[in-house]
Scaffold this motif. Sequence first.
Motif, PDB file in Angstrom:
ATOM      1  N   LEU A  32      32.157  52.197  71.770  1.00  0.00           N
ATOM      2  CA  LEU A  32      30.847  51.572  71.652  1.00  0.00           C
ATOM      3  C   LEU A  32      31.047  50.112  71.239  1.00  0.00           C
ATOM      4  N   CYS A  33      30.524  49.212  72.050  1.00  0.00           N
ATOM      5  CA  CYS A  33      30.721  47.789  71.782  1.00  0.00           C
ATOM      6  C   CYS A  33      29.428  47.089  71.369  1.00  0.00           C
ATOM      7  N   ARG A  47      33.029  52.613  67.399  1.00  0.00           N
ATOM      8  CA  ARG A  47      33.513  53.997  67.421  1.00  0.00           C
ATOM      9  C   ARG A  47      33.881  54.446  68.827  1.00  0.00           C
ATOM     10  N   GLU A  48      34.827  55.354  68.870  1.00  0.00           N
ATOM     11  CA  GLU A  48      35.227  55.981  70.120  1.00  0.00           C
ATOM     12  C   GLU A  48      34.096  56.895  70.598  1.00  0.00           C
ATOM     13  N   GLY A  68      18.879  52.740  75.827  1.00  0.00           N
ATOM     14  CA  GLY A  68      19.265  51.473  75.213  1.00  0.00           C
ATOM     15  C   GLY A  68      19.837  51.601  73.821  1.00  0.00           C
ATOM     16  N   GLU A  69      20.237  52.804  73.418  1.00  0.00           N
ATOM     17  CA  GLU A  69      20.770  53.005  72.070  1.00  0.00           C
ATOM     18  C   GLU A  69      22.110  52.294  71.870  1.00  0.00           C
ATOM     19  N   TYR A  70      22.935  52.285  72.909  1.00  0.00           N
ATOM     20  CA  TYR A  70      24.241  51.641  72.809  1.00  0.00           C
ATOM     21  C   TYR A  70      24.759  51.270  74.189  1.00  0.00           C
ATOM     22  N   HIS A  71      25.767  50.400  74.188  1.00  0.00           N
ATOM     23  CA  HIS A  71      26.534  50.053  75.379  1.00  0.00           C
ATOM     24  C   HIS A  71      27.987  50.370  75.052  1.00  0.00           C
ATOM     25  N   SER A  72      28.727  50.763  76.068  1.00  0.00           N
ATOM     26  CA  SER A  72      30.124  51.128  75.827  1.00  0.00           C
ATOM     27  C   SER A  72      31.047  50.436  76.808  1.00  0.00           C
ATOM     28  N   PHE A  73      32.312  50.388  76.446  1.00  0.00           N
ATOM     29  CA  PHE A  73      33.385  49.817  77.253  1.00  0.00           C
ATOM     30  C   PHE A  73      34.342  50.947  77.593  1.00  0.00           C
ATOM     31  N   VAL A  74      34.425  51.318  78.869  1.00  0.00           N
ATOM     32  CA  VAL A  74      35.331  52.372  79.315  1.00  0.00           C
ATOM     33  C   VAL A  74      36.674  51.719  79.593  1.00  0.00           C
ATOM     34  N   TYR A  75      37.712  52.204  78.917  1.00  0.00           N
ATOM     35  CA  TYR A  75      39.009  51.555  79.040  1.00  0.00           C
ATOM     36  C   TYR A  75      40.126  52.461  79.550  1.00  0.00           C
ATOM     37  N   ASP A  76      39.836  53.734  79.760  1.00  0.00           N
ATOM     38  CA  ASP A  76      40.867  54.622  80.286  1.00  0.00           C
ATOM     39  C   ASP A  76      40.211  55.852  80.894  1.00  0.00           C
ATOM     40  N   ILE A 100      30.801  44.448  68.432  1.00  0.00           N
ATOM     41  CA  ILE A 100      32.186  44.335  67.993  1.00  0.00           C
ATOM     42  C   ILE A 100      32.967  43.642  69.093  1.00  0.00           C
ATOM     43  N   ASP A 101      33.827  42.722  68.695  1.00  0.00           N
ATOM     44  CA  ASP A 101      34.667  42.028  69.668  1.00  0.00           C
ATOM     45  C   ASP A 101      35.737  42.968  70.185  1.00  0.00           C
ATOM     46  N   LEU A 102      35.922  42.982  71.483  1.00  0.00           N
ATOM     47  CA  LEU A 102      37.028  43.688  72.120  1.00  0.00           C
ATOM     48  C   LEU A 102      37.862  42.601  72.781  1.00  0.00           C
ATOM     49  N   ILE A 103      39.084  42.432  72.281  1.00  0.00           N
ATOM     50  CA  ILE A 103      39.929  41.301  72.638  1.00  0.00           C
ATOM     51  C   ILE A 103      41.107  41.807  73.461  1.00  0.00           C
TER      52      ILE A 103
END
Length: 120
Positions: A32-33, A47-48, A68-76, A100-103
């Motif tokens: 969750l980003c 959080r994952e 619209g509760e959250y947006h997520s970043f799928v990374y795998d 949260i920054d995802l760098i």
Amino acid sequence: AKLGMTGVFPIWQRDTRELVESFVTLGFRARLCCVEGSKLDGSFVGRELDLSLVEDLPPGIDPCGENGEYHSFVYDGPIFRWPVEFETGIAVCRENRHYIDLIPAGSRQEGLVAAGIPPV
């Protein structure tokens, strides 16, 4: 709308709890980003997206974030050739949204070295 198309919600008209459980079971990984502060508290950002997070969601919150509760970043996941490597940065709150920054992995260390700060 310009193309005469409309969105269908929730996703594919499926039960979103079942959908997120399938997502996790299939081996996809997401973080969750962004979290909408009026719907979830800031402890959820970063959080994952796993079954533990789904269990922790308050009543009325869509497990897939379809309202619209959250947006997520799928990374795998099974369709990825390899995971997207990243580091977690700091969490901030702006206008009642928690981010949260995802760098990109290694870029923080590279930035420190470029700034003349010795590696730890």
